[in-house]
Write a protein that holds these residues in place. Sequence first.
Motif, PDB file in Angstrom:
ATOM      1  N   UNK A  37      31.134  44.908  40.738  1.00 56.45           N
ATOM      2  CA  UNK A  37      31.618  44.453  39.438  1.00 56.45           C
ATOM      3  C   UNK A  37      32.199  43.050  39.561  1.00 56.45           C
ATOM      4  N   UNK A  38      32.955  42.822  40.617  1.00 54.74           N
ATOM      5  CA  UNK A  38      33.550  41.507  40.820  1.00 54.74           C
ATOM      6  C   UNK A  38      32.487  40.428  40.948  1.00 54.74           C
ATOM      7  N   UNK A  39      31.443  40.710  41.704  1.00 53.25           N
ATOM      8  CA  UNK A  39      30.367  39.729  41.873  1.00 53.25           C
ATOM      9  C   UNK A  39      29.626  39.501  40.556  1.00 53.25           C
ATOM     10  N   UNK A  40      29.458  40.556  39.779  1.00 48.42           N
ATOM     11  CA  UNK A  40      28.801  40.401  38.477  1.00 48.42           C
ATOM     12  C   UNK A  40      29.642  39.544  37.539  1.00 48.42           C
ATOM     13  N   UNK A  41      30.949  39.759  37.541  1.00 52.73           N
ATOM     14  CA  UNK A  41      31.823  38.895  36.748  1.00 52.73           C
ATOM     15  C   UNK A  41      31.723  37.446  37.225  1.00 52.73           C
ATOM     16  N   UNK A  42      31.703  37.246  38.546  1.00 56.07           N
ATOM     17  CA  UNK A  42      31.542  35.893  39.085  1.00 56.07           C
ATOM     18  C   UNK A  42      30.267  35.244  38.566  1.00 56.07           C
ATOM     19  N   UNK A  43      29.209  36.013  38.570  1.00 51.91           N
ATOM     20  CA  UNK A  43      27.915  35.490  38.101  1.00 51.91           C
ATOM     21  C   UNK A  43      27.995  35.060  36.644  1.00 51.91           C
ATOM     22  N   UNK A  45      30.693  34.247  34.930  1.00 51.18           N
ATOM     23  CA  UNK A  45      31.600  33.110  34.774  1.00 51.18           C
ATOM     24  C   UNK A  45      30.925  31.813  35.211  1.00 51.18           C
ATOM     25  N   UNK A  46      30.129  31.884  36.284  1.00 47.04           N
ATOM     26  CA  UNK A  46      29.451  30.682  36.785  1.00 47.04           C
ATOM     27  C   UNK A  46      28.356  30.194  35.850  1.00 47.04           C
ATOM     28  N   UNK A  47      27.788  31.090  35.052  1.00 47.60           N
ATOM     29  CA  UNK A  47      26.674  30.734  34.169  1.00 47.60           C
ATOM     30  C   UNK A  47      27.215  30.097  32.890  1.00 47.60           C
ATOM     31  N   UNK A  48      27.002  28.808  32.736  1.00 42.66           N
ATOM     32  CA  UNK A  48      27.538  28.102  31.571  1.00 42.66           C
ATOM     33  C   UNK A  48      26.901  28.576  30.258  1.00 42.66           C
ATOM     34  N   UNK A  49      25.753  29.217  30.345  1.00 46.62           N
ATOM     35  CA  UNK A  49      25.114  29.722  29.126  1.00 46.62           C
ATOM     36  C   UNK A  49      25.800  30.981  28.604  1.00 46.62           C
ATOM     37  N   UNK A  50      26.559  31.650  29.456  1.00 44.79           N
ATOM     38  CA  UNK A  50      27.241  32.891  29.066  1.00 44.79           C
ATOM     39  C   UNK A  50      28.603  32.549  28.471  1.00 44.79           C
ATOM     40  N   UNK A  51      28.866  33.040  27.279  1.00 47.00           N
ATOM     41  CA  UNK A  51      30.142  32.792  26.614  1.00 47.00           C
ATOM     42  C   UNK A  51      30.966  34.063  26.412  1.00 47.00           C
ATOM     43  N   UNK A 113      43.853  41.766  38.046  1.00 50.84           N
ATOM     44  CA  UNK A 113      44.524  40.552  37.578  1.00 50.84           C
ATOM     45  C   UNK A 113      43.502  39.445  37.320  1.00 50.84           C
ATOM     46  N   UNK A 114      42.541  39.309  38.233  1.00 47.50           N
ATOM     47  CA  UNK A 114      41.534  38.271  38.069  1.00 47.50           C
ATOM     48  C   UNK A 114      40.644  38.558  36.865  1.00 47.50           C
ATOM     49  N   UNK A 115      40.200  39.810  36.717  1.00 46.10           N
ATOM     50  CA  UNK A 115      39.318  40.153  35.599  1.00 46.10           C
ATOM     51  C   UNK A 115      40.047  39.966  34.273  1.00 46.10           C
ATOM     52  N   UNK A 116      41.310  40.296  34.228  1.00 47.76           N
ATOM     53  CA  UNK A 116      42.098  40.119  33.010  1.00 47.76           C
ATOM     54  C   UNK A 116      42.164  38.652  32.610  1.00 47.76           C
ATOM     55  N   UNK A 117      42.159  37.756  33.586  1.00 44.77           N
ATOM     56  CA  UNK A 117      42.318  36.331  33.317  1.00 44.77           C
ATOM     57  C   UNK A 117      41.009  35.541  33.374  1.00 44.77           C
ATOM     58  N   UNK A 118      39.867  36.212  33.351  1.00 43.86           N
ATOM     59  CA  UNK A 118      38.594  35.490  33.330  1.00 43.86           C
ATOM     60  C   UNK A 118      38.580  34.488  32.178  1.00 43.86           C
ATOM     61  N   UNK A 119      37.889  33.389  32.383  1.00 42.74           N
ATOM     62  CA  UNK A 119      37.911  32.302  31.398  1.00 42.74           C
ATOM     63  C   UNK A 119      37.062  32.591  30.165  1.00 42.74           C
ATOM     64  N   UNK A 120      36.381  33.737  30.140  1.00 42.11           N
ATOM     65  CA  UNK A 120      35.513  34.075  29.011  1.00 42.11           C
ATOM     66  C   UNK A 120      35.939  35.412  28.393  1.00 42.11           C
TER      67      UNK A 120
END
Length: 288
Positions: A37-43, A45-51, A113-120
């Motif tokens: 799940x963490x890696x999927x969230x990373x993916x 977040x890294x993809x600028x097309x995903x909002x 904590x990290x997932x709660x604060x994701x930028x999207x």
Amino acid sequence: MTQSTVRYETPAEGVARIVLARADKHNAINPQLIFDVNEAFNRAVRDEAVKVIILGADGRNFSAGHDIADTVADYQAAVQANSPGVSTWSDFAEDYTHGWYAAEKEAYLESARRWRNLSKPTICTVQGKCIAGALIFAWVCDIIVAAKDAQFSDPTVTFGVSGVEWLGHPWELGPRKAKEFLFTSDIWSAEEAHRLGMVNHVVEREELDDFALAMAKRIALKPAFALKLAKEAVNKTLDTQGQMNAIDQAFSLHHLCHNQNFRKFGYGMDTSNLPKVANVPKKVVEPG
């Protein structure tokens, strides 16, 4: 190569969907699921097309919570491989409790904590059972949409622990209902969760994915930077009110319970009420 326990989808422009894919295990949470799940969230977040990111699950149930069997087996293997002479949970409790604390802190508290604060913005869709550790996955998301068949529960007090690793209960339910939820271990319906403000919307099961996707598509029309800062503004309000300090303190109490149970039962939970699991002590170990 370990098969992923999640599936990553892009169902619409600007939207990523992460799906828990252990339906045969009712999407029970083991270390690999957390990593995936963490890696999927990373993916996403890294993809600028995903909002916008949707977190969902395959099968009848969102998640049955911690996979106790897998967790016990993983810890037992790690203890035996890395700690010569340590072969029982009593030995682990005596000399290696810091390992349990560190592992849970990283896997549950810090990941949450990290997932709660994701930028999207994130939307969680919940169907069927959402038990104990599964509440963490839902609560760290910004919006929760539940099917009418969704059921929420945290039975950890029954097993001698003060609550799950991310004690969001007072913030999600209010203090009095949080105490009731913990003290009774009762199962609460989607409608009750919605009444208390924990859930944003309740929909028919067959409408769950479409409803969440339609909301995600509306959100994805907004400017990404404004979405990020709107989310940050709300999260910072909660931080100013003390949410993160309270959750950190509750995690320490969570582990005080683990240590007490190690002392009394030779395992991190009260084995009197624990379902039968391989490698869990079959009888109480009296403190001595």
